[in-house]
Design a protein around this motif. Structure first.
Motif, PDB file in Angstrom:
ATOM      1  N   ALA A 153       0.750  -0.924   0.038  1.00 36.00           N
ATOM      2  CA  ALA A 153       0.087  -0.123  -0.125  1.00 36.00           C
ATOM      3  C   ALA A 153       1.001   1.225  -0.160  1.00 36.00           C
ATOM      4  O   ALA A 153       0.697   1.726  -0.927  1.00 36.00           O
ATOM      5  CB  ALA A 153      -1.041  -0.034   1.326  1.00 36.00           C
ATOM      6  N   GLN A 154       1.965   1.322   0.856  1.00 35.33           N
ATOM      7  CA  GLN A 154       3.030   2.369   0.942  1.00 35.33           C
ATOM      8  C   GLN A 154       3.859   3.014  -0.475  1.00 35.33           C
ATOM      9  O   GLN A 154       3.303   3.970  -0.839  1.00 35.33           O
ATOM     10  CB  GLN A 154       3.721   2.325   1.770  1.00 35.33           C
ATOM     11  CG  GLN A 154       5.154   3.310   2.054  1.00 35.33           C
ATOM     12  CD  GLN A 154       5.482   3.404   2.763  1.00 35.33           C
ATOM     13  OE1 GLN A 154       5.704   2.095   3.716  1.00 35.33           O
ATOM     14  NE2 GLN A 154       6.927   3.685   3.601  1.00 35.33           N
ATOM     15  N   ASN A 155       3.504   1.386  -0.980  1.00 35.93           N
ATOM     16  CA  ASN A 155       4.344   2.086  -2.946  1.00 35.93           C
ATOM     17  C   ASN A 155       3.785   2.548  -3.638  1.00 35.93           C
ATOM     18  O   ASN A 155       3.594   3.384  -4.605  1.00 35.93           O
ATOM     19  CB  ASN A 155       4.926   0.465  -3.055  1.00 35.93           C
ATOM     20  CG  ASN A 155       6.857   1.272  -2.252  1.00 35.93           C
ATOM     21  OD1 ASN A 155       7.436   1.387  -2.586  1.00 35.93           O
ATOM     22  ND2 ASN A 155       6.387  -0.005  -1.094  1.00 35.93           N
ATOM     23  N   ALA A 156       1.812   1.167  -3.321  1.00 41.58           N
ATOM     24  CA  ALA A 156       1.220   2.322  -4.369  1.00 41.58           C
ATOM     25  C   ALA A 156       0.942   3.594  -4.253  1.00 41.58           C
ATOM     26  O   ALA A 156       0.674   3.979  -5.164  1.00 41.58           O
ATOM     27  CB  ALA A 156      -0.316   1.282  -4.146  1.00 41.58           C
ATOM     28  N   ASP A 157       0.765   4.152  -2.714  1.00 42.47           N
ATOM     29  CA  ASP A 157       0.546   5.223  -2.765  1.00 42.47           C
ATOM     30  C   ASP A 157       0.795   6.208  -3.596  1.00 42.47           C
ATOM     31  O   ASP A 157       1.213   7.593  -3.765  1.00 42.47           O
ATOM     32  CB  ASP A 157       0.470   5.618  -1.167  1.00 42.47           C
ATOM     33  CG  ASP A 157      -0.136   6.445  -1.143  1.00 42.47           C
ATOM     34  OD1 ASP A 157      -1.848   7.177  -1.002  1.00 42.47           O
ATOM     35  OD2 ASP A 157       0.748   7.818   0.049  1.00 42.47           O
ATOM     36  N   GLY A 194      -6.364   1.517 -11.549  1.00 44.82           N
ATOM     37  CA  GLY A 194      -5.405   2.026 -11.389  1.00 44.82           C
ATOM     38  C   GLY A 194      -4.338   1.189  -9.979  1.00 44.82           C
ATOM     39  O   GLY A 194      -4.448   0.161 -10.291  1.00 44.82           O
ATOM     40  N   ILE A 195      -3.331   1.935  -9.581  1.00 43.59           N
ATOM     41  CA  ILE A 195      -2.719   0.766  -8.589  1.00 43.59           C
ATOM     42  C   ILE A 195      -3.118   1.202  -7.479  1.00 43.59           C
ATOM     43  O   ILE A 195      -3.520   1.861  -6.858  1.00 43.59           O
ATOM     44  CB  ILE A 195      -1.315   2.205  -9.287  1.00 43.59           C
ATOM     45  CG1 ILE A 195      -0.776   1.651 -10.553  1.00 43.59           C
ATOM     46  CG2 ILE A 195      -0.446   1.328  -8.455  1.00 43.59           C
ATOM     47  CD1 ILE A 195      -0.308   0.707 -10.729  1.00 43.59           C
ATOM     48  N   HIS A 196      -2.587  -0.043  -6.660  1.00 43.45           N
ATOM     49  CA  HIS A 196      -3.268  -0.894  -5.661  1.00 43.45           C
ATOM     50  C   HIS A 196      -1.785  -1.366  -4.519  1.00 43.45           C
ATOM     51  O   HIS A 196      -1.941  -2.371  -5.580  1.00 43.45           O
ATOM     52  CB  HIS A 196      -4.892  -0.808  -5.299  1.00 43.45           C
ATOM     53  CG  HIS A 196      -5.395  -2.216  -6.050  1.00 43.45           C
ATOM     54  ND1 HIS A 196      -5.498  -1.813  -7.870  1.00 43.45           N
ATOM     55  CD2 HIS A 196      -5.174  -2.778  -6.273  1.00 43.45           C
ATOM     56  CE1 HIS A 196      -5.736  -2.915  -8.496  1.00 43.45           C
ATOM     57  NE2 HIS A 196      -5.357  -3.833  -7.658  1.00 43.45           N
ATOM     58  N   ALA A 197      -2.516  -2.156  -3.767  1.00 47.86           N
ATOM     59  CA  ALA A 197      -2.015  -3.150  -2.774  1.00 47.86           C
ATOM     60  C   ALA A 197      -2.816  -3.841  -3.694  1.00 47.86           C
ATOM     61  O   ALA A 197      -3.216  -4.726  -4.022  1.00 47.86           O
ATOM     62  CB  ALA A 197      -1.598  -2.948  -1.489  1.00 47.86           C
ATOM     63  N   ALA A 198      -1.621  -5.244  -4.423  1.00 51.29           N
ATOM     64  CA  ALA A 198      -1.891  -6.501  -4.600  1.00 51.29           C
ATOM     65  C   ALA A 198       0.065  -7.270  -3.882  1.00 51.29           C
ATOM     66  O   ALA A 198       0.472  -6.984  -4.890  1.00 51.29           O
ATOM     67  CB  ALA A 198      -2.180  -6.362  -5.804  1.00 51.29           C
ATOM     68  N   SER A 199      -0.935  -8.802  -4.735  1.00 51.21           N
ATOM     69  CA  SER A 199       0.407  -9.400  -4.721  1.00 51.21           C
ATOM     70  C   SER A 199      -0.390 -10.953  -5.976  1.00 51.21           C
ATOM     71  O   SER A 199      -1.891 -11.549  -5.258  1.00 51.21           O
ATOM     72  CB  SER A 199       0.745  -9.981  -3.821  1.00 51.21           C
ATOM     73  OG  SER A 199      -0.462 -10.564  -2.568  1.00 51.21           O
ATOM     74  N   GLY A 200       0.788 -11.670  -6.127  1.00 53.73           N
ATOM     75  CA  GLY A 200      -0.687 -12.911  -6.334  1.00 53.73           C
ATOM     76  C   GLY A 200       0.622 -13.011  -7.577  1.00 53.73           C
ATOM     77  O   GLY A 200       1.899 -12.992  -7.883  1.00 53.73           O
TER      78      GLY A 200
END
Length: 349
Positions: free
Chosen positions: A242-246, A277-283
């Motif tokens: 989330a920090q880097n997405a922000d 949009g850019i948001h926290a994610a993983s996979g």
């Protein structure tokens, strides 16, 4: 798209076997994708093309010393590439010279000094030719590889049994900002950055965001289909917090550019952006970027020169336009740029 459209003639001597003596003194081809204009620079001067308010997006994956050597009881040599863990203490690996290896066979895993480090069991050959093997050691995979492993250089960089200076390759085939272990190939566009250069960019007001994409051996998988759409793209693990997405979103909102360092950062950002949009994610991502793809997150990219008929060449062609890329590559060959992992860089904006 016909794969032949991604082909080009490359003299073998332009395939870099060693990196530039100093990371940021590699050459930099600058391509304006709107005009097609090309400039020849040094990477150390990249700040000329980056502006206060821009954001560099760096892939902070750390390359494992994933290449290793082993010996059967017959004396035959094996060369392996660790891919990942498969549960229950099993390693998933590629093994060269393993045609005669049998399931259930025990062989020697060799240390970086050539002595026997431990025994290892060949548990199962998989349908794709890779293996599940079980080291007879209590050490976690990452710790064990520190004792036995070499930099997993791609096959076009020639090193006999790890080379004369394996520690040099382990250091140079790694970005200075690597921190999340898991890759078996380097995000090579980042190899050109030094701490000093990054500090200079900080002082200029260029922000940084980190994503993680663990580069797999599939990045080197050749395209064998006639049509690019018929190629099965490889899967890679990614994460953005989330920090880097922000940081990225605030850059966009303020009118700054998102400058992706490497195709792995591009792939991460565009994978996340597909869901809005850019948001926290993983996979895991299997995003296949080819001409016709609509970029949603990336405004500029830094990348190395890619192999003919490769998915990565298609990715940059989708961003800059294939005609621009073909012209840039023709120029790079003419001007004797160095290609591939240890080669020179491009900035496309």
């Amino acid at each position: 798209m016909k794969v032949e459209e991604l082909d080009f003639e490359l003299p073998q001597e332009l395939i870099a076997q060693m990196p530039a003596e100093n990371r940021s003194e590699s050459r930099l081809l600058v391509l304006n994708r709107k005009t097609g204009d090309i400039s020849d620079r040094r990477f150390s001067g990249i700040a000329e093309y980056l502006f206060p308010g821009d954001c560099l997006v760096l892939n902070d994956t750390k390359v494992l010393p994933a290449r290793f050597f082993a010996r059967r009881t017959t004396g035959a040599s094996l060369e392996g590439l660790y891919l990942d863990m498969s549960g229950g203490g099993l390693w998933h690996v590629m093994l060269k010279n393993s045609r005669k290896l049998k399931e259930g066979e025990v062989f020697d895993l060799l240390s970086s000094h050539g002595s026997v480090f431990c025994k290892i069991l060949a548990e199962r050959r998989l349908d794709d030719g890779t293996w599940h093997i079980r080291p007879q050691s209590d050490l976690p995979a990452e710790k064990l590889l520190e004792h036995i492993g070499y930099a997993p250089l791609p096959p076009y960089i020639k090193r006999s049994r790890g080379g004369e200076k394996p520690d040099y390759d382990r250091q140079r085939y790694q970005t200075v900002y690597a921190r999340q272990s898991g890759a078996v190939a380097a995000p090579t566009a980042g190899l050109h950055f030094t701490d000093e250069l990054l500090n200079r960019l900080d002082e200029k007001g260029i922000s940084r965001a980190h994503v993680t994409l663990h580069v797999g051996a599939g990045t080197f998988k050749p395209v064998t289909a006639d049509n690019l759409e018929d190629h099965e793209i490889h899967s890679e693990r990614f994460e953005i917090d989330a920090q880097n997405a922000d940081i990225i979103n605030r850059t966009h909102q303020a009118g700054g550019r998102i400058v992706a360092v490497g195709t792995t950062s591009v792939r991460t950002l565009e994978t996340v952006a597909q869901s809005g949009g850019i948001h926290a994610a993983s996979g895991d991502t299997r995003l296949f970027i080819m001409p016709g793809f609509e970029y949603r997150a990336v405004d500029a990219m830094i990348t190395n020169f890619h192999l003919p008929k490769s998915t990565l060449l298609a990715l940059v062609g989708a961003f800059a336009g294939m005609d621009n890329i073909k012209n840039a590559y023709t120029h790079a060959v003419k001007e004797r740029y160095h290609f591939f992992s240890y080669g020179d860089a491009m900035l496309i904006y």
